[in-house]
Design an enzyme around this catalytic site. Sequence first.
Site, PDB file in Angstrom:
ATOM      1  N   THR A 219      24.149-122.452  24.396  1.00  0.00           N
ATOM      2  CA  THR A 219      24.746-122.028  23.137  1.00  0.00           C
ATOM      3  C   THR A 219      25.522-123.206  22.611  1.00  0.00           C
ATOM      4  OG1 THR A 219      24.917-119.743  23.790  1.00  0.00           O
ATOM      5  CG2 THR A 219      26.258-120.397  21.979  1.00  0.00           C
TER       6      THR A 219
ATOM      7  N   ASN B 170      34.228-113.461  28.492  1.00  0.00           N
ATOM      8  CA  ASN B 170      32.921-112.892  28.199  1.00  0.00           C
ATOM      9  C   ASN B 170      32.869-111.379  28.335  1.00  0.00           C
ATOM     10  OD1 ASN B 170      30.792-115.122  27.635  1.00  0.00           O
ATOM     11  ND2 ASN B 170      32.094-115.966  29.232  1.00  0.00           N
TER      12      ASN B 170
END
Length: 413
Positions: free
Chosen positions: A191, A408
């Site tokens: 990412t 997360n």
Amino acid sequence: MADWRKISGGVTAARGYRAAGITAGLKPSGLPDLALIFSDVEAIAAGVFTTSQVRAACVDYCRQRLQAKHSARAILCNAGQANAATGTQGWFDTLQSAMAVAQALNIASDSVLLASTGVIGQRIPMDKLNAGIPKVVAALSDTGSDNAARAIITTDLVPKSIALETTIGDRPVRIGGIAKGSGMIHPNMATMLAFVTCDAAVSPTLWQQMLTRAADRSFNSITVDGDTSTNDTLIALANGQSRTPAITEFGTEAEKLEAMLTAVCQHLAKAIARDGEGATCLIEVQVTGAHDELSARQIAKTIAGSSLVKSAIFGRDPNWGRIAAAAGRAGIPFEPDDLQIKLGDFLLFENGQPLTFDRAAASAYLKKAAISAYLQEDTVLITVSVGNGHGTGTAWGCDLSYDYVKINAEYTT
């Protein structure tokens, strides 16, 4: 000694580029979220993208554009929504974005490249994007790189930027770059987004080859958490505004330019690894003695990506056994009796035998690296030799902390 020097300016250090970053209301936080990079003239364009089978619409769009036309003038990046797994409407949003940028800049729509970052499955709020495009165009500046770097980040703690200068044909040549990335980072891209500008004149084929090799030795050699994403994009523009002779084949000048391109990419890649979600230090793994560079990099990436190695580093535990185990499962044959492992200056394992070392001092070395990590002064260095081959390779990662899970676990909540 490197044949270049560090300069200021990021993606606007190279001649003929402007950039901007604004708040368009795409992020719930209200932070900057729309960036634009613009070349005054058509520039040779190259790209490297995610290997995932699930890709954002902007990735497929850029791939198609670069296959049909090896040049571009503008790169638009939105932060907040990945526009990945958004179906047909996500594709139409991408096309509409390119056309809106082209109209605002008065250029052809196929000279616009796009990138997105944010939550997977969320479309871009097109009303806000369309309203923001004229504003980001109006904000373009030859000092706008820092604003653009801030506008492309998501969970990053800091923007990431670099610019270098060398001399080719008695004239200065510059390469600048900005990047974002903090989590979902693993070899074969991550990412992450990275945009590179260069003012040299290079043939399209050569520029793409240079970028692919530079990516393998930088962004494809970092890991934070073992996850590869849907939106990974690395785009490099070369607009020829340095007025140096065109580089069309491999030789001294091509090697010099590629070395500087690789250095820019490695700086940005290490900045991403250092800024890994919840990380307290950067880890660099150097492998020597392998059969070839590819084999050495594979071992290095396996060690840097090992959750057990990363957890030991976070705990300041000089557990060389985890390093040996990771090297052994990398899928690269070597003789165990040839294995040597060092942690900083501490020799831990040699000729297949464990060595006596000062465990407290080795643990203190890890603690020092963690304390200094945010100053970018110290790195946990793991050095591994697997034989007498000529292959060498390096990978970068970070430790695995409690905060990674927290960040997360709460990402969309």
